[in-house]
Write a protein that holds these residues in place. Structure first.
Motif: not given
Ligand SMILES: Nc1ncnc2c1ncn2[C@@H]1O[C@H](COP(=O)(O)OP(=O)(O)O)[C@@H](O)[C@H]1O
Ligand SMILES: Nc1ncnc2c1ncn2[C@@H]1O[C@H](COP(=O)(O)OP(=O)(O)O)[C@@H](O)[C@H]1O
Ligand SMILES: Nc1ncnc2c1ncn2[C@@H]1O[C@H](COP(=O)(O)OP(=O)(O)O)[C@@H](O)[C@H]1O
Lengths: 112, 437, 437, 437, 112, 112
Positions: F32-36, F55
């Motif tokens: 699980e990641v947070k993208g920008f 994000f």
């Protein structure tokens, strides 16, 4: 320098950490991941609806090391992470172009 | 815009004057007549508080079952039923349900805005203030539409939901409550329903079925993995529901003493038997007993004993609970074959449970407890009455709920668009997220 | 160190002998006089339990709103108020608040350590044991300082907090409770406060404002993202608070019957109207109705109806609830412009709500309900009384709370250091973490 | 398989006919005799609901303490005690505990299946229906075995747990309840136990010690990190327990009035003193006050005041609470040196607390409150009685519990295999997961 | 192209993001990780049982960039992530063989 | 060998997994990641205070593969992860120096 990343079982995590610190590794980073592989998942039934849980929780450990430590590190991980059962995980080795310690700005092997 | 605004100002002025009149009118509560009993009143107020708590309990029960991205939207369905239906209730719901009878079908508007509903006991409950009876009944009106929300969880527009529950309560709950508890035609026919097997569970359960069929299944249903995101939350909700159900059933004695005690005991036994039965059946059938199953079985047992609670004895409650646990288990485990997506099993638990319990009352009611015998005690007529009650309420609920949903759908649309469903109701409809953990 | 230790041994010995004496003295509860009423006593004990539950409810309400790293520290502020203030209460708080009056300003120490407070009913509540009245009132003393903790959440030292609430209760809560409920000067003046609009909400809300101004805003306030870390927890807290508030308000009738029923009904209507109003205003203003808004609106409605609950009728409660929802909404949405960081809106909800409700009682009190008319029923004097009450309590609370905070700051410091604030209170102050999920 | 099936059909048929008979037999509740008091009955039913709620409260209390992978399995231990023991209770538990006495050791089976237990008040509580007394007592029987589950959390087989609690309740709880509350030999000897210091806390706490020793420690105990996975959940459980404990202790007056008030007040003071003491001791000893410590201290205070609640005055409760907080703190902090793994401290809190409280009753009971004096009020015999009570109950519980565990171990095994323990009970035993957050 | 990954302290995260966007970086990915290094953990005591928390929460930021931006990016991260205290974290630099934007199928530097 | 990592939208995850297994990929790891990125976030208002959520939640899939499978794998991910809307994500390709299976100690392509 190399970046060694190992995907291992949760309950081997503490042993791997101990084994690595025993050979003088002072830094590493751990990440919770979900793994999919030969180790099959399991079914979960919620109120009559079945779901297959295919991804199993694993821990990914990332250790940056100087080239000459590679063999020792691999050896130690292999021994401490192994249970012999399917799903023990994998080690991936990358070439690391550079490392910088943020606090001091040191670069290269010194920064590890 | 301008016009619209004016309109609402006018409406508002009208409302204000109406409320102003009622503010002066209503406090004509001369306490000259019978003094309420302190013990009975304490019991009913406690019960009202307990039933109030059930709706947020339901919010947690349902909220834990959905995916993380819809937790607040789901909780909000239940939670908002409290204030919305409470206001509907004091304005028109109470008088429609319990106001002076019009041909057995509905209450008149005489008690609009609680006009004339004061602190002197009413004929509904001669030892407690009329307003205590009113607020206690109001808590039932609140939870009933909230139960339906399990059927269309994770995909209904919030705005449509608000319209839906207002219409549903006014056109389904209030009349049916009148028929059975307000002295209407089913009451005259001899249908018995102690605490809402028909009024609460069959109306909401059958409406849930209609709703699940009309709104269609969730995107990805039976393909994607949609396990409950927080089962401890669901267990917490279950605990609150069980706790509150003592107020729901034992409070329906409308007094504190023998009848409330009997209803309390049968309620607990029904829940216990439902839970144990569910776990046994699940263990045999699936190989593993689950906490989610235990929670579901207890709610099934509670819903099922509801109409019978104050009519049957402890051992009959045991039998009814066993029936609840096994039949509702089968209902839930057949669901995937039937094709509709009653997401949180509002029909499977409340519809099925309400029907079983209403029949159970017809079978096991005992005159030694509350004056009426069922089939088992030699009175087959009672079972027939109960079946008529089920038929009338189920058909009425299904048809009217379908009409209401179709109307709302035509006017404003029932379902969120696909993007919203994918992103989750919390972010898109409410602009907030459940957790930053 | 040595000395200190000795000192505390001596203190301890003294305390022990005092308690020893009281152990023998206090059980002089001859039950010769009036027997308590079983229904009234049941209702007050239930209400006391309900009000007790509100403080952990508040812990969850507040705990869900902070960042994950401060969840335990925040919960602990509320939770620890229960035991700390309970002990203060039985030792000196009760006698300061309700003990024999000294010139209308404070109770004497005659009832120190509950000496003479027995099971015979008191003049405060003639149908329940005196100790039942004592413990019920104690639960109010407990929750009030906990409410303030919302203003300085995520940055106050726990040690200073403990000192603060002890001083605050002794020097602000106890006197103000005496002024209004203990037969003090505001009571004699004719100020009415059914269940604590002034005593609980204005004292705590105004103190919260003082505290937010003195302690300063959180590091990163309005720059960093600080959304609530667990809104379902906040909703759970809201549900518990609403449930408990029935004990808070309807229990304040101190008996079970007509008055408790009326207070119960108006409480529920106030909460419902507050919630619906908040959601409508928010929807119009921000475009989206939120669960967090519904939770906030319900607490605003509950806080606001509190002083009026047993004086007004249902339709007046509706009006008061609408005022609560809209005015508190405006208060919270103006906050960022005013510059102070009342982190969890203790002032915006309780201070503002308490003031509105106290005025509401002055406007809509009806003699038909509880013997006193407000402006709307032809008695403008009552409104003036209420305004005097608000002025006196607000000024007293603000000034004294500021003094107490300044003193505590000078002695031990109010605020954690920056490192602690960055790492979170849980790890640094308490050495534990909320979740390992 | 075939045979087995037939067998169970036969059993089932038998059960059905037995229930059928009881369904007809039991409703012989002529209400000719004394009418129950409405206030007393309301109070006992409320108390029964409160005690019911404690078991799910315990589920959360314990559930928050374990590792994430065992949260549902742990919750299920407590939760399933409700339905399983409730059914045991109505069938045989109640009659074994409270049925007509057989030589002071056990109740006869005369009241099997609640036969003859009706709505007429019994000699146990002359102002409430007999069934109200029965269900109230049943809630105590439910929570007691659930308390033990803290000792073997995270490693016991669910199937064995079910067998264990059935045997434990039948062979330990029911007899001991009879000895003390059912008119058995300890009652005759003059042992006092107001709300279950011996019957609930010593039986379960001592059994927990036996269980922890027999089942062995968790894999990785004291080596791996096993912090509580969700302390806010544990705090929520604590709040529910404290709330419910008012029903537990003050309900044990079996009436509403002076005695229930006194027990309510002493309960709250005991809890408050336990919490404050724990926090002070922990702060001095470890340097930091923890929320988990506050929660533990409050439960220790509550468990400890239980046997004394209706016998002592407020200041004695203060002393008992201080003893609870400090001694239980020491017990928990010595645990790691003793080698057994009482995982959630069922012995350290309930066993130790129950013993202190039982002694406390013998020291501080005051005839002015409930007719019996303790040592402090000049009656050393009472302390001796209490010590005999503790000795008898502790030895009996330890020995019998050890036997039961050994038998269950021999028959089906107590402990899950290593793979299950590593993976977690939730997935392996129950096929479900607590969170998808 | 390079993949720059930086392990930083949580509360520097927002500053690092801002600093990077200020120099025109329009994309990055962040991951919660647990770090073990020279910065020692702390003890937590739960009911008398002591646990050493060795792994501290950190954020890992991954930024893919064209080679020529490397120095600027490193400089900006070093400045914005630094507190000067131990545990400020590390930057690891990898060679990136290729990048593809899924939406358009663009490859290489255009895809960044 | 190559390590292909793809940052994709959550609700494409299941399709990507299926597509990959269909072409014979038997192992992968998900995080699980947070993208920008270009896909802008949204505002959330809590009690009158506005926060920008920049994000967005994304899933990162890591698949180690032999060189010759690269094109097929890229193709399959591109097809199954694509919705055509902004924010579909990116694929990053790294050179993998070595892979070891912990259970058996196998190295290189056999270990994948
Ligand atoms: N090709 C791959 N690419 C990335 N991760 C992989 C790959 N194959 C396996 N893994 C990771 O390794 C873990 C263990 O692999 P698995 O096939 O289950 O067992 P084993 O390595 O013992 O054969 C998986 O859960 C997954 O996280
Ligand atoms: N050899 C390494 N391999 C991978 N990650 C590392 C390594 N050394 C440090 N880290 C990461 O960097 C973080 C900071 O390192 P630390 O030694 O605590 O401080 P500093 O970099 O200031 O000396 C660690 O928490 C860990 O996540
Ligand atoms: N330069 C970058 N370095 C690392 N990750 C990136 C980079 N650019 C984009 N990403 C990741 O790819 C995701 C999608 O990128 P975005 O710009 O939103 O859409 P698109 O790729 O469709 O133009 C982002 O959320 C982020 O996780």
């Amino acid at each position: 320098m190399k970046m060694v990343t190992a995907i291992i079982k949760h309950f081997r995590f503490d042993d791997v950490r101990k084994a690595l610190t025993d050979i003088g590794i002072v830094g590493m980073t751990a990440i919770e991941v979900k793994g999919f592989g030969r180790q099959k998942g399991h079914m979960e039934v919620y109120r009559g609806v079945e779901y297959e849980v295919r991804f199993l929780p694993k821990v990914k450990i990332e250790v940056a090391i100087p080239d000459e430590q590679l063999d020792k590190v691999l050896d130690v991980i292999l021994k401490s992470a192994k249970t012999g059962d399917i799903g023990d995980g994998k080690i991936f080795i990358y070439d690391l172009q550079d490392v910088i310690r943020i606090r001091t700005g040191e670069r290269g092997e010194e920064a590890i | 815009m301008r016009k619209n605004y004016k309109l609402s100002i006018t409406n508002f002025k009208f409302l204000i004057s109406a409320i102003g009149l009622l503010m002066i009118a209503s406090p004509a509560f001369a306490a000259e007549a019978t003094k309420p009993d302190t013990g009975d009143t304490a019991w009913i107020l406690v019960s009202a508080a307990l039933v109030m708590l059930m709706t947020p309990g339901l919010a947690l029960f349902y909220g834990g079952m959905v995916r993380r991205k819809n937790v607040l939207g789901t909780i909000m369905h239940s939670f908002m039923a409290i204030p919305i239906i409470s206001l509907q209730w004091i304005l028109i719901g109470y008088t429609l349900s319990f106001g002076p009878d019009i041909s057995g079908f509905i209450g008149s508007l005489e008690w609009f805005g609680l006009n004339g509903v004061g602190l002197t006991p009413s004929h509904y409950a001669p030892t407690i203030p009329h307003l205590a009876f009113m607020i206690y009944q109001g808590m039932f009106a609140v939870i009933t539409p909230a139960l339906i929300s399990g059927a269309f969880a994770e995909r209904m527009k919030f705005s449509s939901y608000v319209i839906f529950i207002l219409l549903w309560t006014t056109f389904i709950y209030d009349p049916v409550a009148h028929w059975i508890w307000g002295g209407g035609w089913l009451a005259k026919l001899g249908v018995i329903d102690f605490a809402g097997g028909l009024v609460v569970h069959v109306t909401s359960g059958i409406s849930a079925l209609a709703a699940a069929m009309i709104i269609g299944h969730r995107k990805g249903y039976l393909q994607d993995s949609m396990p409950p995101h927080n089962l401890p939350m669901t267990v917490t909700g279950t605990a609150i529901l069980w706790f509150g159900w003592f107020g729901f059933n034992a409070g329906s004695a409308l007094s504190s003493g023998e009848l409330s005690t009997m209803a309390f005991v049968t309620t607990h036994i029904g829940a216990a038997a439902g839970t144990v039965t569910w776990i046994i059946v699940e263990w045999k059938h699936r190989g593993k007993p689950t906490m989610f199953g235990a929670a579901t079985g207890s709610i099934a047992g509670l819903a099922t004993i509801t109409p019978a609670a104050g009519f049957v004895g402890p051992m009959s409650a045991l039998v009814i609970g066993i029936a609840a646990g096994s039949i509702c288990y089968i209902a839930l485990n057949s669901k995937t074959k039937l094709g509709y997506d009653d997401s949180l099993d509002a029909f499977g638990v409340h519809g099925v449970g309400g029907i079983i319990g209403t029949i159970g009352a017809g079978l096991f009611a005992s005159a030694a407890i509350n004056g009426i015998n069922g089939l088992y005690f030699g009175n087959p007529q009672q079972l027939i009455n109960q079946l008529i009650g089920i038929g009338a309420v189920a058909v009425y609920s299904f048809v009217l709920c379908a009409i209401i949903l179709k109307v709302v759908d035509a006017l404003v649309g029932l379902r969120v668009d696909e993007h919203t469903e994918v992103q989750g109701l919390d972010i898109v409809l409410h602009g907030e997220e459940g957790y930053f953990i």
